[in-house]
Design a protein around this motif. Structure first.
Motif, short mmCIF file in Angstrom:
data_model
loop_
_atom_site.label_atom_id
_atom_site.label_comp_id
_atom_site.label_asym_id
_atom_site.label_seq_id
_atom_site.Cartn_x
_atom_site.Cartn_y
_atom_site.Cartn_z
N LYS A 58 24.50 39.26 22.77
CA LYS A 58 24.75 38.70 24.09
C LYS A 58 23.65 39.09 25.09
N GLU B 94 36.18 31.31 30.01
CA GLU B 94 35.28 30.57 30.90
C GLU B 94 35.37 29.11 30.48
N GLU C 25 31.92 37.16 22.91
CA GLU C 25 32.14 35.85 23.51
C GLU C 25 32.10 34.78 22.41
N GLU D 105 32.51 25.34 36.25
CA GLU D 105 32.88 26.39 35.31
C GLU D 105 33.96 27.22 35.98
MG MG Z 1 29.32 33.80 31.11
#
Ligand code: MG
Ligand code: ADP
Ligand code: ZN
Length: 497
Positions: free
Chosen positions: A271, A13, A220, A160
């Motif tokens: 997360k 991302e 992530e 994004e």
């Molecule tokens: Mg995200």
């Protein structure tokens, strides 16, 4: 179980700051005036009621941000959504005064698309899920034992770019990020400055047993802002997850941070799920409806893209893939190379000219620019310098060592190539008579190397040539030195036998 039993699955991302004059929902400047660094701005200098989230202040959409997002989408083959919606993403953080970030959720301005990367000579299509518009948050500064908040960045427009989990190795992820960076900087929609965080990425990483199709649990890694670090962070994370699974444990879905000094990732928090953010359409903003004619105008504003340029350089200049990489890595390098090619003189073969120019640019010039941390645009070395150096190189009037030296001197002084060459007496020595004494001196000072050369160790030839080059202060023609050394050595061997 080892790394070899697993396959990594990676999706990036990427956040990219759009180069608009004002912020996305207010008239505050989005960045400092040209030539002024972000750090020299006063904290909270560029703020107002809207970006500080005062009650009752209403956002107004910046049309330029919409245009730039559309341009990005068209360049990567996204579908532009006719009407897209802003949503509030609710979370608490000191640098987010409103208590929510204005972003897009289920209807982004651009849907789908693809970025082509080249892995070991084979082309691979990495699909995009979407590109959406959102505002940046402010910055928390932790110093003097307290935390301070700077909102200059709050409300700066971002896109994004959300990639599908199509990447399989750290190198592919690095290539993908480089290619996206080259595309958005070529489009002129961002300055792409990674140190300032104007182009940064979150890397999602999971692993699965080779040959099994369901994806594993992903982690992530937040806010990596260098190409090298993204590769290293992912490589570390893959190793870590392999160790976890091999030990019979499970990977926890969480957000981690990469520490470049330790070359490790560390757990930051578990997360959040999308539900945690309580996304809902922002009642203060109308849907974005992109006029048809804007789409056409933005389509026309798309310049030749990096991949097209690479193909053209390969076809027209016979430049190998690795030589085209840096040249197409950003607008500034492309423009520089193309200006050099614009001063090409037709008496020379164009591919040799291009190759020599590419070597100088990707080699010495890129080194100088990195070392100085200086953008090419503000450097004293111009395409005219490089074009002249290439002419002299191809005309055998300058050795490549001397060319490097001239470039260094031009870098610091800005003087022209001919002035530097004359001042430093660098014109290449092509006169065998003048070089022979230097060659014999080097040979007699290095009997061991000569012996090795006689016994067929070709490697020492380069070493000896280097020594003669040094004695000639970089002026000698290396091909000629080689000849002279071979001749001299052949003569001695004959004498001995
Ligand atoms: Mg995200
Ligand atoms: P969220 O909405 O929670 O951020 P998404 O499903 O939209 O999650 O995916 C976000 C990013 O994570 C995308 O770039 C996607 O490619 C990547 N991703 C999703 N699943 C995986 C997985 N199992 N392994 C690695 N990356 C993944
Ligand atoms: Zn403002």
């Amino acid at each position: 179980m080892s790394v070899l039993d697993f396959e990594a699955v990676i999706g990036l991302e990427v956040h990219c700051q759009l180069s608009t004059r004002s912020k996305i929902f207010c008239s505050c400047p989005a960045s400092p005036p040209a030539g002024v660094s972000v750090s020299s701005l006063q904290p909270n200098q560029n703020v107002c009621e809207v970006c500080c989230g005062h009650p009752g202040a209403l956002p107004v959409m910046n049309a330029e941000a919409v245009r730039l997002a559309v341009r990005a989408g068209l360049a990567v083959g996204s579908r532009i959504r006719q009407a897209s919606v802003f949503a509030r993403k609710n979370y608490f953080y000191p640098d987010l005064p409103k208590g929510y970030q204005i972003s897009q959720y289920d209807s982004a301005i651009c849907e789908g698309g693809v970025v082509e990367i080249e892995v070991d000579g084979a082309r691979k299509q990495a699909r995009l899920r979407r590109i959406h518009l959102e505002e940046d948050a402010g910055k928390s500064v932790h110093e003097f034992g307290v935390t301070l908040v700077n909102l200059n960045r709050a409300g700066v427009p971002l896109i994004e770019i959300v990639g599908e989990p199509d990447l399989r190795t750290p190198e592919e992820a690095g290539d993908y990020l480089r290619e996206l960076h080259a595309i958005v900087t070529t489009l002129g929609i961002t300055d792409g400055n990674m140190q300032e965080g104007n182009f940064r990425c979150d890397a999602n990483v999971s692993i699965r047993r080779k040959g099994s199709s369901p994806f594993g649990t992903r982690v992530e890694i937040k806010n990596v802002n260098s190409f090298r670090f993204v590769e290293k962070a992912i490589a570390f994370e893959i190793q870590r997850q392999v160790a976890v699974l091999s030990a019979g444990k499970v990977v926890v879905q969480e957000t981690r941070l990469y520490d470049p000094q330790k070359d490790q990732t560390f757990s930051m928090r578990t997360k959040e799920e999308a539900e945690d953010y309580r996304y809902f359409p922002d009642p203060d903003l109308l849907p974005i409806v992109v006029p048809e004619n804007w789409i056409e105008e933005e389509r026309r504003a798309i310049p030749e893209l990096p991949a097209q340029k690479r193909d053209r350089y390969r076809k027209d200049y016979l430049l190998p893939a690795q030589d085209t990489r840096l040249l197409t890595s950003s607008r500034e390098w492309m423009q520089f190379f193309e200006s050099v090619m614009a001063s090409f003189v037709s008496t020379l073969p164009v591919d040799a000219f291009a190759k020599a120019a590419a070597n100088l640019i990707s080699g010495e010039l890129s080194r100088l620019s990195h070392e100085a941390g200086l953008a090419l645009e503000s450097a004293r070395v111009t395409p005219i310098h490089v074009a002249r150096l290439v002419e002299l190189l191809l005309g055998n009037q300058l050795s490549s060592t001397a060319a490097k030296k001239v470039l260094q001197l031009a870098w610091s002084s800005g003087d022209s190539v001919d002035v530097i060459v004359a001042r430093e007496g660098l014109i290449q020595q092509n006169d065998a008579g003048a070089l022979e004494p230097l060659v014999s001196a080097v040979l007699s000072e290095n009997p061991q190397a000569v012996e090795e050369l006689c016994s067929g160790k070709e490697k020492v030839l380069g070493f000896l040539v280097g020594l003669v080059m040094k004695k000639s202060k970089g002026r000698a023609n290396p091909a000629l030195i080689q000849d002279l050394i071979r001749k001299a050595v052949a003569a001695t061997t004959q004498l001995e036998s």
